[in-house]
Design an enzyme around this catalytic site. Structure first.
Site, PDB file in Angstrom:
ATOM      1  N   TYR A 118       8.775   0.492   8.982  1.00  0.00           N
ATOM      2  CA  TYR A 118       8.835   0.019   7.600  1.00  0.00           C
ATOM      3  C   TYR A 118       7.469   0.112   6.928  1.00  0.00           C
ATOM      4  O   TYR A 118       7.357   0.620   5.801  1.00  0.00           O
ATOM      5  CB  TYR A 118       9.345  -1.418   7.568  1.00  0.00           C
ATOM      6  CG  TYR A 118       9.649  -1.919   6.179  1.00  0.00           C
ATOM      7  CD1 TYR A 118      10.778  -1.474   5.498  1.00  0.00           C
ATOM      8  CD2 TYR A 118       8.822  -2.844   5.550  1.00  0.00           C
ATOM      9  CE1 TYR A 118      11.068  -1.930   4.218  1.00  0.00           C
ATOM     10  CE2 TYR A 118       9.104  -3.305   4.275  1.00  0.00           C
ATOM     11  CZ  TYR A 118      10.231  -2.845   3.616  1.00  0.00           C
ATOM     12  OH  TYR A 118      10.508  -3.302   2.347  1.00  0.00           O
ATOM     13  N   SER A 139       6.524  -2.160  -1.102  1.00  0.00           N
ATOM     14  CA  SER A 139       6.483  -3.473  -0.478  1.00  0.00           C
ATOM     15  C   SER A 139       5.027  -3.840  -0.220  1.00  0.00           C
ATOM     16  O   SER A 139       4.163  -2.955  -0.103  1.00  0.00           O
ATOM     17  CB  SER A 139       7.243  -3.449   0.858  1.00  0.00           C
ATOM     18  OG  SER A 139       6.983  -4.618   1.629  1.00  0.00           O
TER      19      SER A 139
END
Length: 264
Positions: free
Chosen positions: A165, A151
């Site tokens: 995350y 990501s």
């Protein structure tokens, strides 16, 4: 070097691809792309109903699909997935790890167990799958393609409760780079696709025509040179590239599918 048909470099017909998280947003993109390109698929997901739906879609287009209703939570399961690919098709050529999770909470409100769960799903399970695939691909002696999902948050922070995350995706990037170096001589390439916000069930609200969505969207788009959010098809080309012979000289790379978001 003469290429009579450069598109042959992207030919994956007959290759065996195992996709975890196949019922999720990116996993479904991967299934559609690789099935449409002629791969034989092993689709893995914990959501049996959604897994069946994407398998039916791939089969309707002529794809050859084997289903495994599982989550890659242990070494034993990950090893078993490789064996099931071998039993179904006799080989494993491509691994796409699209499974994972996110839990959002500010650090003083996040339980340690939550942080550990995100790290396990995004890092440990990716490592276990890459490990199992590496063993199988080495045994075959024909190389292979491992594609993880990272990501933009592996490179950039976020102010709203993304410590787990961001840390997990930074660790994913580390695995990709380390394995790119380690496996370079084997013919196994290891790369990652790192999207920013793209259309999925989790982000559908950002695409809505509401004042709240527009405010968030406008703030985000101010950082995106392409001036729009991502669509699933924006991930299709990078995936086919990383899964095919076209990327044979590329390993240890994080390919940002972000409209230029991480560039500025």
């Amino acid at each position: 070097m003469t290429l009579t048909n450069p598109l042959d470099m992207f030919d994956v017909r007959g290759k065996v691809a195992l996709i975890t998280g196949a019922s999720g947003a990116f996993g479904m993109v991967a299934a559609r792309v690789l099935a449409g390109a002629g791969c034989r698929l092993v689709l893995v997901a914990g959501n049996a109903s959604a897994l069946s739906d994407i398998a039916q879609e791939c089969r309707a287009g002529g794809g050859e699909v084997t289903l495994v209703n599982a989550r890659p939570e242990t070494e034993e399961i990950c090893e078993s997935l490789m064996q099931q690919a071998l039993a179904a098709y006799g080989a494993l050529d491509i691994l796409v790890v699209a499974s994972g999770m996110n839990k959002v909470a500010r650090i003083d409100e996040m339980a340690p167990e939550t942080f550990a769960a995100v790290m396990d799903a995004n890092v440990t399970q990716s490592w276990l799958l890459a490990r199992a695939a590496t063993k199988q691909m080495k045994a075959q002696g024909t190389g292979g393609k491992i594609v993880l999902v990272s990501s933009a948050r592996g490179l950039l922070g976020h102010p709203n409760g993304y410590t787990a995350y961001c840390a997990s995706k930074a660790a994913t990037d580390g695995i990709v780079k380390a394995l790119g170096c380690e496996l370079g001589p084997t013919g196994i390439t290891v790369n990652a696709i790192a999207p920013t916000v793209f259309r999925s069930p989790l982000t559908a609200w950002m695409f809505e025509d509401t004042d709240a969505a527009k405010a968030v969207r406008d703030g985000f788009l101010a950082r995106v040179p392409k001036g729009r959010l991502g669509e699933p098809e924006d991930l299709a080309g990078p995936l086919l590239f990383l899964a095919s012979k076209a990327s044979d000289f590329y390993t240890g790379h994080i390919l940002y599918a972000d409209g230029g978001y991480t560039a500025g």
